[in-house]
Design a protein around this motif. Structure first.
Motif, PDB file in Angstrom:
ATOM      1  N   THR A 108       0.886  -1.258   0.026  1.00  0.00           N
ATOM      2  CA  THR A 108       0.004   0.021  -0.099  1.00  0.00           C
ATOM      3  C   THR A 108       0.803   1.289  -0.029  1.00  0.00           C
ATOM      4  O   THR A 108       2.010   1.240   0.601  1.00  0.00           O
ATOM      5  N   ASP A 109       0.500   2.219  -0.744  1.00  0.00           N
ATOM      6  CA  ASP A 109       1.120   3.535  -0.818  1.00  0.00           C
ATOM      7  C   ASP A 109       0.026   4.656  -0.974  1.00  0.00           C
ATOM      8  O   ASP A 109      -1.081   4.082  -1.273  1.00  0.00           O
ATOM      9  N   THR A 110       0.262   5.585  -0.796  1.00  0.00           N
ATOM     10  CA  THR A 110      -0.677   6.984  -0.877  1.00  0.00           C
ATOM     11  C   THR A 110      -1.433   6.739  -2.450  1.00  0.00           C
ATOM     12  O   THR A 110      -2.632   7.028  -2.568  1.00  0.00           O
ATOM     13  N   ASP A 111      -0.872   6.415  -3.610  1.00  0.00           N
ATOM     14  CA  ASP A 111      -1.427   6.428  -4.655  1.00  0.00           C
ATOM     15  C   ASP A 111      -1.489   4.984  -5.422  1.00  0.00           C
ATOM     16  O   ASP A 111      -1.738   5.026  -6.742  1.00  0.00           O
ATOM     17  N   ARG A 112      -1.117   3.936  -4.679  1.00  0.00           N
ATOM     18  CA  ARG A 112      -1.102   2.540  -5.443  1.00  0.00           C
ATOM     19  C   ARG A 112      -1.325   1.543  -4.416  1.00  0.00           C
ATOM     20  O   ARG A 112      -1.066   1.753  -3.178  1.00  0.00           O
ATOM     21  N   SER A 113      -1.823   0.219  -4.778  1.00  0.00           N
ATOM     22  CA  SER A 113      -2.119  -0.882  -4.073  1.00  0.00           C
ATOM     23  C   SER A 113      -1.760  -2.065  -4.779  1.00  0.00           C
ATOM     24  O   SER A 113      -2.136  -2.121  -5.899  1.00  0.00           O
ATOM     25  N   VAL A 114      -1.466  -3.072  -4.051  1.00  0.00           N
ATOM     26  CA  VAL A 114      -1.490  -4.547  -4.627  1.00  0.00           C
ATOM     27  C   VAL A 114      -2.437  -5.333  -3.541  1.00  0.00           C
ATOM     28  O   VAL A 114      -2.063  -5.371  -2.369  1.00  0.00           O
ATOM     29  N   ARG A 115      -3.563  -5.761  -4.189  1.00  0.00           N
ATOM     30  CA  ARG A 115      -4.523  -6.172  -3.276  1.00  0.00           C
ATOM     31  C   ARG A 115      -4.734  -7.828  -3.667  1.00  0.00           C
ATOM     32  O   ARG A 115      -4.787  -8.109  -4.876  1.00  0.00           O
ATOM     33  N   SER A 152     -12.134   4.052   2.038  1.00  0.00           N
ATOM     34  CA  SER A 152     -11.532   2.960   1.105  1.00  0.00           C
ATOM     35  C   SER A 152     -11.158   1.573   1.605  1.00  0.00           C
ATOM     36  O   SER A 152     -10.710   1.645   2.686  1.00  0.00           O
ATOM     37  N   ASN A 153     -11.230   0.592   0.991  1.00  0.00           N
ATOM     38  CA  ASN A 153     -10.921  -0.695   1.496  1.00  0.00           C
ATOM     39  C   ASN A 153      -9.396  -0.713   1.959  1.00  0.00           C
ATOM     40  O   ASN A 153      -8.890  -1.438   2.873  1.00  0.00           O
ATOM     41  N   GLN A 154      -8.799  -0.232   1.301  1.00  0.00           N
ATOM     42  CA  GLN A 154      -7.186  -0.038   1.523  1.00  0.00           C
ATOM     43  C   GLN A 154      -6.941   0.679   2.864  1.00  0.00           C
ATOM     44  O   GLN A 154      -6.222  -0.059   3.903  1.00  0.00           O
ATOM     45  N   TRP A 155      -7.601   1.761   3.212  1.00  0.00           N
ATOM     46  CA  TRP A 155      -7.469   2.495   4.448  1.00  0.00           C
ATOM     47  C   TRP A 155      -8.137   1.703   5.661  1.00  0.00           C
ATOM     48  O   TRP A 155      -7.541   1.349   6.729  1.00  0.00           O
ATOM     49  N   LEU A 156      -9.132   0.864   5.407  1.00  0.00           N
ATOM     50  CA  LEU A 156      -9.691   0.090   6.431  1.00  0.00           C
ATOM     51  C   LEU A 156      -8.949  -0.827   6.993  1.00  0.00           C
ATOM     52  O   LEU A 156      -9.034  -1.314   7.935  1.00  0.00           O
ATOM     53  N   ALA A 157      -8.207  -1.453   5.901  1.00  0.00           N
ATOM     54  CA  ALA A 157      -7.323  -2.720   6.226  1.00  0.00           C
ATOM     55  C   ALA A 157      -6.148  -2.235   6.901  1.00  0.00           C
ATOM     56  O   ALA A 157      -5.534  -2.813   7.718  1.00  0.00           O
ATOM     57  N   THR A 158      -5.685  -0.939   6.656  1.00  0.00           N
ATOM     58  CA  THR A 158      -4.260  -0.549   7.025  1.00  0.00           C
ATOM     59  C   THR A 158      -4.373   0.286   8.075  1.00  0.00           C
ATOM     60  O   THR A 158      -3.320   0.428   8.981  1.00  0.00           O
ATOM     61  N   CYS A 159      -5.450   1.033   8.147  1.00  0.00           N
ATOM     62  CA  CYS A 159      -5.736   2.084   9.421  1.00  0.00           C
ATOM     63  C   CYS A 159      -6.652   1.674  10.350  1.00  0.00           C
ATOM     64  O   CYS A 159      -6.626   1.985  11.686  1.00  0.00           O
ATOM     65  N   GLY A 160      -7.476   0.840   9.894  1.00  0.00           N
ATOM     66  CA  GLY A 160      -8.648   0.356  10.999  1.00  0.00           C
ATOM     67  C   GLY A 160      -9.765   1.131  11.418  1.00  0.00           C
ATOM     68  O   GLY A 160      -9.539   2.436  11.567  1.00  0.00           O
ATOM     69  N   ALA A 161     -10.907   0.755  11.448  1.00  0.00           N
ATOM     70  CA  ALA A 161     -12.201   1.470  11.818  1.00  0.00           C
ATOM     71  C   ALA A 161     -12.422   1.748  13.111  1.00  0.00           C
ATOM     72  O   ALA A 161     -12.978   2.702  13.528  1.00  0.00           O
ATOM     73  N   ALA A 162     -11.666   1.122  14.055  1.00  0.00           N
ATOM     74  CA  ALA A 162     -11.646   1.402  15.516  1.00  0.00           C
ATOM     75  C   ALA A 162     -11.217   2.546  15.666  1.00  0.00           C
ATOM     76  O   ALA A 162     -11.583   3.422  16.632  1.00  0.00           O
ATOM     77  N   ALA A 163     -10.214   3.018  15.044  1.00  0.00           N
ATOM     78  CA  ALA A 163      -9.398   4.304  15.227  1.00  0.00           C
ATOM     79  C   ALA A 163     -10.356   5.518  14.954  1.00  0.00           C
ATOM     80  O   ALA A 163     -10.546   6.336  15.478  1.00  0.00           O
ATOM     81  N   GLU A 164     -11.140   5.279  13.712  1.00  0.00           N
ATOM     82  CA  GLU A 164     -11.968   6.071  13.272  1.00  0.00           C
ATOM     83  C   GLU A 164     -13.175   6.367  14.486  1.00  0.00           C
ATOM     84  O   GLU A 164     -13.663   7.644  14.476  1.00  0.00           O
ATOM     85  N   ARG A 165     -13.832   5.336  14.740  1.00  0.00           N
ATOM     86  CA  ARG A 165     -14.699   5.361  15.886  1.00  0.00           C
ATOM     87  C   ARG A 165     -14.435   6.147  17.208  1.00  0.00           C
ATOM     88  O   ARG A 165     -15.022   6.804  17.544  1.00  0.00           O
ATOM     89  N   ARG A 166     -13.325   5.826  17.401  1.00  0.00           N
ATOM     90  CA  ARG A 166     -12.615   6.553  18.706  1.00  0.00           C
ATOM     91  C   ARG A 166     -12.454   8.116  18.452  1.00  0.00           C
ATOM     92  O   ARG A 166     -12.711   8.823  19.399  1.00  0.00           O
ATOM     93  N   ASN A 167     -12.326   8.363  17.207  1.00  0.00           N
ATOM     94  CA  ASN A 167     -11.857   9.770  17.015  1.00  0.00           C
ATOM     95  C   ASN A 167     -13.182  10.280  16.532  1.00  0.00           C
ATOM     96  O   ASN A 167     -13.193  11.645  16.270  1.00  0.00           O
ATOM     97  N   GLY A 168     -14.353   9.727  16.787  1.00  0.00           N
ATOM     98  CA  GLY A 168     -15.636  10.561  16.763  1.00  0.00           C
ATOM     99  C   GLY A 168     -16.225  10.727  15.164  1.00  0.00           C
ATOM    100  O   GLY A 168     -17.141  11.300  15.081  1.00  0.00           O
ATOM    101  N   VAL A 169     -15.551  10.026  14.310  1.00  0.00           N
ATOM    102  CA  VAL A 169     -15.943  10.061  12.829  1.00  0.00           C
ATOM    103  C   VAL A 169     -17.076   9.081  12.722  1.00  0.00           C
ATOM    104  O   VAL A 169     -16.822   7.752  13.136  1.00  0.00           O
ATOM    105  N   SER A 170     -18.277   9.172  12.409  1.00  0.00           N
ATOM    106  CA  SER A 170     -19.425   8.375  12.118  1.00  0.00           C
ATOM    107  C   SER A 170     -19.196   7.447  10.815  1.00  0.00           C
ATOM    108  O   SER A 170     -18.942   7.996   9.848  1.00  0.00           O
ATOM    109  N   LEU A 171     -19.491   6.348  10.683  1.00  0.00           N
ATOM    110  CA  LEU A 171     -19.362   5.525   9.528  1.00  0.00           C
ATOM    111  C   LEU A 171     -20.574   5.074   9.212  1.00  0.00           C
ATOM    112  O   LEU A 171     -20.988   4.337   8.208  1.00  0.00           O
ATOM    113  N   LYS A 172     -21.694   5.773   9.517  1.00  0.00           N
ATOM    114  CA  LYS A 172     -23.021   5.580   9.348  1.00  0.00           C
ATOM    115  C   LYS A 172     -23.434   6.608   8.443  1.00  0.00           C
ATOM    116  O   LYS A 172     -22.825   7.439   8.116  1.00  0.00           O
ATOM    117  N   ALA A 173     -24.578   6.364   7.516  1.00  0.00           N
ATOM    118  CA  ALA A 173     -25.148   7.136   6.519  1.00  0.00           C
ATOM    119  C   ALA A 173     -25.486   8.519   6.946  1.00  0.00           C
ATOM    120  O   ALA A 173     -25.823   8.993   7.564  1.00  0.00           O
TER     121      ALA A 173
END
Length: 164
Positions: free
Chosen positions: A33-40, A143-164
């Motif tokens: 993974t990198d900022t502008d590319r990935s291998v999945r 992005s799936n790349q971000w979710l895999a490498t940075c994690g949703a738990a950190a987003e929820r802790r930081n108060g960002v809603s993953l809901k619609a």
């Protein structure tokens, strides 16, 4: 050269289920993974595997190359993935003459539901189904790349809603 042109939205209701055509279970991991590319690597229904290279990002478009690989190789690569392995069920839903892919995430990302629509060109303007919410195209946090490498738990802790 293959191009991926898509828009992504959060999903706000289950009304899409009345239009669903088929579904598949995915395991997905990132080898590079990198900022502008990935291998999945992706395992579909524990029956087949693909290796995908994504490069660049200009507006809604980026280069995408996808190759079938032996399932055994895919499973070994998943085991060596960077970050966490994404588990999700993808549902194909037809709406307004377009094929929408609704991803319902499991595991660490349970509760996240996103819809993507692939376009033939960036100027396409598909009718939006009533079950989609906020557009998150270009928001790396979904992005799936971000979710895999940075994690949703950190987003929820930081108060960002993953809901619609």
């Amino acid at each position: 050269m293959a191009k991926e042109i898509e828009r992504k939205f959060l999903v706000r209701s289950d009304a899409w289920r009345q239009h669903l055509c088929k579904s598949s279970k995915f395991l997905q991991g990132y080898i590079i993974t990198d900022t502008d590319r990935s291998v999945r690597v992706r395992i579909k229904d524990m029956k087949c595997a693909t290796l995908t290279l994504k490069i660049g990002h200009v507006g809604l478009s980026r280069d995408e190359f996808e190759y079938d690989i032996p399932l055994e190789d895919g499973l070994e690569m998943i085991d060596k993935a960077t970050g966490s392995v994404i588990s999700k069920t993808r549902y194909n839903v037809e709406y307004g003459g377009y094929l929408w892919e609704v991803d319902v995430f499991d595991g660490a990302h349970q509760g996240l539901v996103v819809a993507e629509v692939e376009l033939d060109n960036p100027e396409d303007d598909p009718p939006l189904p009533p079950w989609v919410g906020r557009e998150v195209t270009g928001d790396k946090r979904f992005s799936n790349q971000w979710l895999a490498t940075c994690g949703a738990a950190a987003e929820r802790r930081n108060g960002v809603s993953l809901k619609a």
